[in-house]
Enzyme design. Structure first.
Site, short mmCIF file in Angstrom:
data_model
loop_
_atom_site.label_atom_id
_atom_site.label_comp_id
_atom_site.label_asym_id
_atom_site.label_seq_id
_atom_site.Cartn_x
_atom_site.Cartn_y
_atom_site.Cartn_z
N THR A 232 0.65 -1.16 0.13
CA THR A 232 0.10 -0.16 0.04
C THR A 232 0.85 1.20 0.06
OG1 THR A 232 -1.62 -1.30 1.11
CG2 THR A 232 -1.59 1.20 1.63
N ASP B 226 -8.22 -1.28 5.86
CA ASP B 226 -8.31 -0.18 6.20
C ASP B 226 -8.02 1.02 5.51
OD1 ASP B 226 -5.48 -1.27 6.17
OD2 ASP B 226 -4.69 0.07 7.55
N GLY C 208 -0.54 -2.06 6.48
CA GLY C 208 -0.24 -3.23 7.58
C GLY C 208 -1.40 -4.02 7.39
N1 ASP Z 1 -3.46 -2.25 4.60
C1 ASP Z 1 -3.80 -2.70 3.46
C2 ASP Z 1 -5.03 -3.56 3.43
O1 ASP Z 1 -5.22 -4.30 4.38
C3 ASP Z 1 -2.75 -3.30 3.00
C4 ASP Z 1 -1.07 -2.77 2.84
O2 ASP Z 1 -1.00 -2.03 3.90
O3 ASP Z 1 -0.46 -3.21 2.10
O4 ASP Z 1 -5.68 -3.75 2.56
#
Ligand code: ASP
Length: 310
Positions: free
Chosen positions: A176, A207, A228
């Site tokens: 992300t 999130d 995360g």
């Molecule tokens: N937080 C993101 C999600 O759960 C994933 C990421 O941080 O890459 O979709």
């Protein structure tokens, strides 16, 4: 004098050592540098934090190395479903988009939702109808095709498994992207964008498009963008929690961000990191994974670009 600051991330965690080459590492650093400078230049020229975070996130969305926009991971159906959000600290206006396909820059659509509708979050078909109604071009599948991502999906396609970005191991790599900024007027903004998880189904939402979980900005406290394990970040209301610790408990930005990432979210079982800035231009970039793709620059002179723990 007001310090202005720009901070970006390209996801917590790092690639497995056997997947990282010196050339690849160089490309990541270069992509982070370009995105950081785009945002910083806007701040330097007296522009708004909101424009700066949008510009940096767009640049990361256009880079296939990150799991957002062009580099979004494959869903169980072999498509791409993207989520993004943006928030401004002065007005506390926010916009978010979820489960969209074919949009080159989801962060800009999130901003359009904030500025051109009465709503905060639009999802799926409705969000696509809104995008088309204001003239967004819908990119075809080839634009989002990336051999590496395709292989990751092929490896787990048809199974009940889903995984965060290109990890074979839960904690390896989240892709992300996000940005936070404090401009010359002391105004804050935050933005986050993601392709979610490889092989995700049932309209899974993490999130990143949830205001208060993955993204938050409030001129009273701070601006935050997270990365995360999304399910834990939603339950921990992570971005807002950092703000609350500052507002209600009087913690500094660094102490609040550290408390949430290195204590609270770990206690819940989650892993990841965040970037944050306060109205004095102070910054925090905590993570509890083995690394986080990150870069920052402050008008006071400090700057840095790193992937691993220092
Ligand atoms: N937080 C993101 C999600 O759960 C994933 C990421 O941080 O890459 O979709």
């Amino acid at each position: 004098m007001q310090t202005y600051s720009m901070v970006i991330h390209g996801g917590a965690g790092t690639l497995l050592p056997n997947q990282m080459t010196p050339e690849k590492e160089k490309s990541y650093i270069q992509a982070l540098k370009i995105a950081l400078e785009l945002g910083y230049k806007i701040l330097e020229g007296g522009g708004q934090a909101l424009d700066a975070v949008e510009a940096s996130v767009k640049s990361l969305e256009d880079c296939p190395l990150f799991n957002a926009g062009r580099g979004s991971v494959f869903t169980a159906e072999g498509g791409h479903e993207m989520d993004a959000s943006i928030m401004e600290g002065k007005s506390m206006n926010a916009g978010a988009v979820s489960l969209i396909t074919g949009i080159k820059n989801p962060v800009s659509l999130a901003r359009d939702i904030m500025e051109k509708t009465e709503h905060v979050i639009l999802a799926g078909e409705g969000a696509m109808a809104f995008a088309k109604s204001i003239g967004y071009q819908i990119e075809n599948q080839e634009y989002f095709f990336d051999e590496w991502r395709f292989e990751q999906w092929q490896a787990i396609k048809g199974s009940t498994h889903f995984q965060l970005d290109h990890s074979t191991k839960k904690e390896s790599k989240y892709g992300t992207v996000g940005a936070v900024a404090c401009d010359k007027s002391g105004n804050l903004a935050a933005a986050t964008s993601t392709g979610g998880m490889t092989n995700k189904k049932w309209g899974r939402i993490g999130d990143s498009p949830i205001i208060g979980a993955g993204t938050y900005a409030n001129n009273l406290t701070c601006a935050v963008s997270c990365t995360g394990s999304g399910e834990y970040f939603i339950r921990g209301v992570v971005a807002y929690d950092v703000s609350c610790l500052m507002e209600y408990k009087g913690l500094s930005l660094a102490a609040a961000a550290n408390e949430v990432i290195n204590k609270r979210i770990l206690k819940l079982g989650g892993d990841g990191g965040l970037i944050a800035v306060d109205t004095h231009g102070n910054i925090a970039l905590p993570f509890n994974t083995d690394g986080m793709y990150r870069a920052y620059r402050k008008s006071s002179g400090e700057s840095g670009i790193s992937i691993y723990k220092e």
